[in-house]
Each structure stands twice: as structure tokens, then as C-alpha cells.
Design a protein around this motif. Structure first.
Motif, PDB file in Angstrom:
ATOM      1  N   MET A   1       4.726  -6.660  18.538  1.00  0.00           N
ATOM      2  CA  MET A   1       3.602  -6.982  19.432  1.00  0.00           C
ATOM      3  C   MET A   1       2.673  -5.771  19.604  1.00  0.00           C
ATOM      4  N   LYS A   2       3.318  -4.625  19.902  1.00  0.00           N
ATOM      5  CA  LYS A   2       2.531  -3.396  20.111  1.00  0.00           C
ATOM      6  C   LYS A   2       1.753  -3.043  18.838  1.00  0.00           C
ATOM      7  N   GLU A   3       2.439  -3.282  17.714  1.00  0.00           N
ATOM      8  CA  GLU A   3       1.800  -2.970  16.424  1.00  0.00           C
ATOM      9  C   GLU A   3       0.585  -3.869  16.185  1.00  0.00           C
ATOM     10  N   ARG A   4       0.747  -5.152  16.566  1.00  0.00           N
ATOM     11  CA  ARG A   4      -0.366  -6.096  16.400  1.00  0.00           C
ATOM     12  C   ARG A   4      -1.562  -5.674  17.249  1.00  0.00           C
ATOM     13  N   ILE A   5      -1.269  -5.295  18.480  1.00  0.00           N
ATOM     14  CA  ILE A   5      -2.360  -4.879  19.383  1.00  0.00           C
ATOM     15  C   ILE A   5      -3.051  -3.650  18.806  1.00  0.00           C
ATOM     16  N   GLU A   6      -2.260  -2.743  18.258  1.00  0.00           N
ATOM     17  CA  GLU A   6      -2.850  -1.526  17.677  1.00  0.00           C
ATOM     18  C   GLU A   6      -3.722  -1.870  16.473  1.00  0.00           C
ATOM     19  N   ARG A   7      -3.214  -2.837  15.663  1.00  0.00           N
ATOM     20  CA  ARG A   7      -4.010  -3.249  14.489  1.00  0.00           C
ATOM     21  C   ARG A   7      -5.323  -3.879  14.919  1.00  0.00           C
ATOM     22  N   LEU A   8      -5.245  -4.740  15.962  1.00  0.00           N
ATOM     23  CA  LEU A   8      -6.446  -5.398  16.479  1.00  0.00           C
ATOM     24  C   LEU A   8      -7.416  -4.354  17.048  1.00  0.00           C
TER      25      LEU A   8
END
Lengths: 191, 390
Positions: free
Chosen positions: B1-8
Motif C-alpha cells: 500500500m505504502k509503495e503504491r502511494i509512493e508510486r502515485l
């Protein structure tokens, strides 16, 4: 102004200029990082505000654009408008359209102020409205003494397909809505 | 989840900071055009109308709740004069950040009164969003400004007009996000009433003609067409709802952005020039996406202009400060006491909210055709590449 130091000379049109070959630069300076953070935060707040604001103007400039988002009725066979006549001490009468003195081009504010001079329960509010309408009237007849200000409701029979649909200078009916006689000019209207 | 937010988050950062041609140079020239266009827009403002108005008649905008009641004429004339003076500073690019803040505060306050009287005239980009994003995320004084000349004189390195640092592109992209959100909201609000109703444009244009006739303004000669030909009314409704409702696509690619911006320009130009629906302050938004520096550079290469008077070695800051302040005060005085500036800016009344659209119509029409061809070419190319790939 400062002439450009090294113009690249590549002109382009809205939205389609080919960007330089480099990729988007991640902000490297503290200033750029702060700017990016501020822009992202502002955008988040603005977009959130737009979602909750609906049709209201309360937190303008954060608004929606519900412009013309309604059904339109067929234009009525009779059109009406409020007109303000300024009667000066020399007996001359000057009718004015709001567009000439107000940016909105609408009559409703003047009508509201006029009704306020007659109907507001608080005498101080009535006095204020009188000063406001005096100021407007004085703009219509600069430098002349105002004897009275009259509000007229004007009506035209309309032929909606004709060009123009009504003869602005020849109304078919008009009715005096009210008349005020200002006792001397106020500070706001003595320019 | 954290990784997705960072990618976004990374994708948003990259989009907001993506380069634009001649970003620093175009923003400097845009600042000059913005200030002049703003002054031209103000020629139709008459602050006397707002004097002594009981605020209870005008209290829709919350800002006005903290404004004292019964404001005198002097307040409105002072506010307008301050705005005009700030715009002169901005046009010249002297003390630009202060001038931008001044333009933002005075413009928003002045416009709050007008918006409260129920009049939406598309000034939010001119008066609020553009100066706001320039203030928090931009730098439109790095080129084509007195500030830049003074910095050069103090020994700072000049900014390359082709510099695409984030501070030169952030305000452009942030404004586009708000434009897209507002257009989409306009399309969504219309979706239901314009789908279920009949004769939307026929009745609307005939009603607009009535209003124009009462004011003695030019009429829309095509109004009854929309009533007589229901297919025309339907096509126009479908176009407007689709165009506005899908404006978010302009955020996806530069080619789509060009299609939507040129179509928007065409839409506003036709409405303003022929249909009696003037949304003229929106013009400034389209100007934000033009590479003004590239256009000017073409002419400069042919005939180099001699702006020697503002060469850094000749600038003395106290003299510059006194000169700019005197000019700003002089123009503000002329504005409130005479009609000289109004006559100059409108070319004697020739350039008004309607006539300004006429020369833009062919530009917009060519732009729409050109951007659509480019879009189709790109699509075709993709299809060919996909077929050629085993």
C-alpha cells in the motif's frame, strides 16, 4: 525589460509544444521542493472544496461551474424590466440602464436597494440604502442636483423570433413602483 | 500500500514538473500579457456601483462577512486604484512577488462583491487561481522583468529562457488541473437537465436575445435556428456535455491537451462573438499554454530589438523604484479620475468583450483542425506499429 539571454526560437501553439528531450526533473533545490509541496497541497484543498461546495458561492473562488445547467422555458410573450429615472432640479428626467453604471448589467441589485429604501424595518438601513441609490443616481447625472429618483417597471410585448424581439425605446406599458426625494446629497454621492 | 502511494505521488510529481518549451521565457512574457489583459478587463468595472451598498444585500461570499458594512465610494475607488497600481508593477516585473500578492488580494476582494451580486463572469482564473499559483509555486519574474535585470546587475547568473525548472512549469500544470476540474463539473451539472429537456439552446438563445435587446446590445441572429432544427439543438447539447464532461482527458497527453484547449477557445469564441454569451476573462487561461517566448524569438532573430535602456549596467535601483512607483501612481490616478486609460486599452471602445473574439475565431478553427490531425496521425502511427510488431 530584460531581453532573453539565449532564446531557443522554437515557437509553438497552445498545449502542443514538443517538450525538450529531457524527462521531468525531480525538484532538487529546497525551494523547488517547497513549491511542489505547496502546489500539491493547494490543489488537494481546492479539489476537495469543489466536491463539497455545490452550487454555492460561499467560499468563492473555490466553486463549481453549474453554468446554464438547467432547463430553459420558452421566453414569455411579455418582458419586463426595472428602470430608474433620475429627476434633476431643473426638471429634466434621465432614465438609466444599470449596464451604464453597474458592471453586472442587471437591475436586480438596484431594485433591491430601492425596495430597501421603502421597506427596510431598520431606519438606519433605510438611510444607508438611500445613500447607495443616491450615489448611483449621481453617477448617471454628474454635477446636477437630484430632485427625485423614481423606479419604474417597464413592459414590452415580445416577438421572440424578431430581431430585435422588442423595441427598447418604446415600452408598451410602464408603472411607477416608487419615488424617493433625497434631502440633500450625502458624502458618497458628492463626487 | 505504502509503495503504491509512493508510486502515485511520484507520478503526480513527474506530471506537475514535466518540461514545457521555453518555460522560463514564456512565463515572463505571459506575465506582461496577463497584466495588460487584466487592465483591459477592468475597463468594464465601475466601483461606484458598490458604494454604500448594504452588505446584507450582498453577503453570499463569506469573505464579505468580515468586511465592514456601508463601505464608501472612496474604499472601492481606492481598491481599484491599488489593483491597477499593482498590475503596473507586475507588467514591468518590479518587486514581482509583492505585486502578485497585491493583485491577488485586491482582485479577489473586489470580485467578491460582484460575485455576491449573483454575477458569474469567469474571472476566477484571472483574479484568483493564476496569481495564486504563481505566488505559491511559480516564478514569472525570472525573465522579461526589471527584477531579472536588477539581479543581473547585482552579479547573478541570468536565467536561460529555455529553463524548465519546476518553478516555471508548476503554475501552468496546476492551472490546467483546476481548468479540467471546473469544465468536468460544468459537464456533470448539465448531464441530467440537458438530457431530459427539449429546446435547451433554442429557448436559451431566444431568452438571451431578450436580455441583449433590453440593453441595446448586438443580438444573436441564429437563435431561432436551434428551435426550428431540433437536431441542431440536440447536437449542440451532446457536444457541450461531452466536451466539458471529458475535459479531464486533457491531463493525459499533450496532444489531447491541444485538442481540448483549442476546442475550448473555439467554443468560447463562437459563444462570445455570435451567441451573446461572453466568457471573455477565460482567454487568459488559453494564453498560459502558448510559447510566447518562442514566438517572440522568431521576430527578434530577424530584427534584434534595441532594449538598451534596460541593460543591467544602466539600471540604478533607486531610480528604477522611483520611476516604476511614479508610473503606477500616475496610471492609477488616470484610471480613477479620467477615461484616458479606458480609451487607450479598448482602442476607443473598439475592443470590447465581444469584438475581441472575432480575430481569434480563425485561429481557433485552424487550431482545432491542426490538433485533431496531429491526434489522428499519432493514433494511426500506434496502430501501424502494433500491427508491425509480431
Amino acid at each position: 525589460m530584460l531581453p532573453p539571454t539565449s532564446p531557443t526560437g522554437s515557437a509553438s501553439v497552445p498545449g502542443d509544444e514538443t517538450p525538450p528531450p529531457e524527462k521531468a526533473r525531480r525538484p532538487t533545490t529546497p525551494g523547488d521542493r517547497t513549491r511542489l509541496l505547496l502546489v500539491k497541497g493547494s490543489l488537494a484543498l481546492i479539489l476537495l472544496g469543489m466536491l463539497v461546495v455545490g452550487r454555492r458561492n460561499g467560499i468563492w473562488p473555490v466553486i463549481n461551474w453549474p453554468m446554464y445547467a438547467r432547463l430553459f422555458e420558452a421566453p414569455p410573450p411579455v418582458a419586463s424590466e426595472m428602470r430608474v429615472d433620475v429627476v434633476t432640479a431643473d426638471g429634466r428626467r434621465t432614465p438609466f440602464m444599470m449596464r451604464e453604471i453597474a458592471p453586472t448589467g442587471e437591475h436586480k441589485e438596484v431594485a433591491a436597494i430601492f425596495y430597501c429604501t421603502q421597506t427596510a424595518p431598520d431606519p438606519s438601513v433605510r438611510a444607508r440604502c438611500t445613500r447607495a441609490i443616491n450615489a448611483l443616481a449621481q453617477r448617471a447625472v454628474p454635477g446636477r442636483d437630484i430632485a427625485a429618483i423614481e423606479m419604474w417597471e417597464v413592459e414590452w410585448n415580445v416577438d421572440v423570433r424578431a430581431l430585435p424581439p422588442l423595441d427598447r425605446d418604446r415600452p408598451d406599458a410602464q408603472r411607477l413602483v416608487g419615488r424617493i426625494e433625497p434631502h440633500g446629497m450625502t458624502e458618497a454621492s458628492t463626487r | 500500500m505504502k509503495e503504491r502511494i509512493e508510486r502515485l505521488n511520484g507520478a503526480v510529481d513527474r506530471w506537475l514538473t514535466a518540461p514545457e518549451a521555453n518555460a522560463a521565457g514564456r512565463l515572463g512574457l505571459f506575465r506582461v500579457g496577463y497584466a495588460v489583459f487584466y487592465l483591459w478587463t477592468l475597463t468594464s468595472y465601475i466601483p461606484g456601483y458598490l458604494a454604500n451598498l448594504p452588505v446584507h444585500l450582498l453577503d453570499e461570499v463569506l469573505i464579505l462577512q468580515v468586511v465592514p458594512d456601508d463601505l464608501p465610494l472612496m474604499f472601492f475607488e481606492g481598491l481599484l486604484a491599488a489593483l491597477v497600481a499593482a498590475l503596473v508593477f507586475l507588467a514591468l516585473g518590479y518587486k514581482t512577488r509583492w505585486a502578485t500578492a497585491g493583485v491577488l488580494v485586491t482582485g479577489v476582494l473586489l470580485e467578491s462583491f460582484l460575485v455576491s451580486s449573483g454575477f458569474e463572469h469567469s474571472t476566477i482564473f484571472l483574479m484568483a487561481y493564476i496569481p495564486f499559483f504563481m505566488l505559491v509555486g511559480g516564478d514569472w519574474a525570472a525573465t522579461w522583468s526589471v527584477d531579472a535585470a536588477l539581479r543581473r546587475r547585482a552579479g547573478a547568473l541570468p536565467v536561460d529562457p529555455s529553463d524548465t525548472s519546476p518553478r516555471f512549469v508548476l503554475p501552468i500544470h496546476a492551472t490546467l488541473v483546476v481548468v479540467a476540474a471546473l469544465f468536468c463539473s460544468a459537464g456533470l451539472w448539465k448531464l441530467v437537465p440537458w438530457t431530459v429537456g427539449d429546446n435547451v439552446f433554442g429557448h436559451h438563445f431566444l431568452d438571451t436575445n431578450l436580455k441583449l435587446a433590453k440593453l441595446g446590445l448586438p443580438l444573436n441572429p441564429f437563435a431561432h435556428w436551434f428551435l426550428d432544427v431540433p437536431a441542431l439543438d440536440l447536437a449542440m447539447r451532446a457536444f457541450v456535455v461531452l466536451f466539458e464532461g471529458t475535459f479531464f482527458l486533457a491531463l493525459i497527453s499533450r496532444k489531447l491537451r491541444a485538442v481540448y484547449l483549442f476546442t475550448g477557445l473555439m467554443f468560447n469564441a463562437v459563444n462570445g462573438a455570435f451567441l451573446g454569451v461572453t466568457f471573455t476573462p477565460m482567454l487568459i487561461v488559453y494564453g498560459l499554454f502558448v510559447d510566447w517566448h518562442g514566438l517572440v524569438s522568431r521576430f527578434r532573430q530577424r530584427s534584434p530589438s534595441g532594449s538598451r535602456l534596460l541593460e543591467p549596467s544602466r539600471l540604478l535601483e533607486p531610480a528604477v523604484a522611483a520611476g516604476v512607483a511614479a508610473l503606477a501612481v500616475g496610471i492609477a490616478w488616470l484610471w480613477t479620475e479620467t477615461r484616458v486609460m479606458h480609451v487607450l486599452l479598448t482602442a476607443g471602445g473598439v475592443v470590447d468583450q465581444r469584438s475581441i473574439w472575432f480575430p481569434l475565431l480563425p485561429v481557433a478553427a485552424l487550431g482545432v483542425a491542426w490538433s485533431l490531425v496531429r491526434l489522428m496521425q499519432a493514433g494511426l502511427q500506434r496502430v501501424l506499429v502494433a500491427r508491425a510488431t509480431p
